[in-house]
Design an enzyme around this catalytic site. Sequence first.
Site, PDB file in Angstrom:
ATOM      1  N   ASP A  20      56.073   5.282   6.153  1.00 30.41           N
ATOM      2  CA  ASP A  20      55.093   4.357   6.697  1.00 30.41           C
ATOM      3  C   ASP A  20      53.928   5.140   7.289  1.00 30.41           C
ATOM      4  O   ASP A  20      54.100   6.258   7.778  1.00 30.41           O
ATOM      5  CB  ASP A  20      55.723   3.496   7.795  1.00 30.41           C
ATOM      6  CG  ASP A  20      56.892   2.661   7.289  1.00 30.41           C
ATOM      7  OD1 ASP A  20      56.945   2.412   6.078  1.00 30.41           O
ATOM      8  OD2 ASP A  20      57.726   2.277   8.112  1.00 30.41           O
ATOM      9  N   SER A  21      52.752   4.549   7.276  1.00 28.01           N
ATOM     10  CA  SER A  21      51.567   5.266   7.751  1.00 28.01           C
ATOM     11  C   SER A  21      51.717   5.706   9.207  1.00 28.01           C
ATOM     12  O   SER A  21      51.217   6.768   9.591  1.00 28.01           O
ATOM     13  CB  SER A  21      50.315   4.397   7.598  1.00 28.01           C
ATOM     14  OG  SER A  21      50.420   3.229   8.393  1.00 28.01           O
TER      15      SER A  21
END
Length: 231
Positions: A60-61
């Site tokens: 995930d970012s």
Amino acid sequence: MSEVDVIYEDNHLLVVNKPTKLATMGATGQPTLHSLGCDYIRRTCSKPGKVYLGIVSRLDSMTSGVIVLARTSKAASRLTPQFANHSGEGAKKTYLAVVAGRVEQQQGVLVDDVYKDDAAHRMRVAHHPRADAKEARLEFDVSGYERDSTLLKVKPLTGRKHQIRLQWSEAGFPILGDTKYGSERSWPTGIALHSWRLSIMHPTKKERLTFEAPVPEVWKSKLDSSLLGGR
């Protein structure tokens, strides 16, 4: 960010330490790990034009840490199945997470049936039978406590999207900074989830390799050094 933090590379693999706030791929108009990795290979290998770099798993970012990319299509085809199978010769991941509250059970397993809520852009736990629900399973060990929070080592045994974030929120211990999954407490950068260790079978040498990404500096400022030890 204009550079990638390379942990390991050879003709088949590029292993990097991803910072928070950087998407693995697909962020329109913004740098991604994939685009920066391609730029890195062009520059260091003198390869003008299009460069192949396969995405075999994602972070995930807002999650930092170790991630592997494939430098050849053969490597990608052999690595991808490893991330669908977390036993035997599959990929093995260990995350560090800081969650709100004190997890008194020192080690254990969390199991939930989860499904995608596309409208809300998140995952949810199914409390009743659903045809689209899939099992999410993880192991954990408590590493220690910092005031009213807990440092955990988490090993996902399945590869469901957002599963660590969702399962700990469902258990009543949301990851710090993760407002999407119920955190009411902030974290200086991203969320308090770090891909610390990754073990894979090399796609051509058929030997197991293990990589580690040091925790971000901000973790050291928020947690007692005795908790992090040599990490």
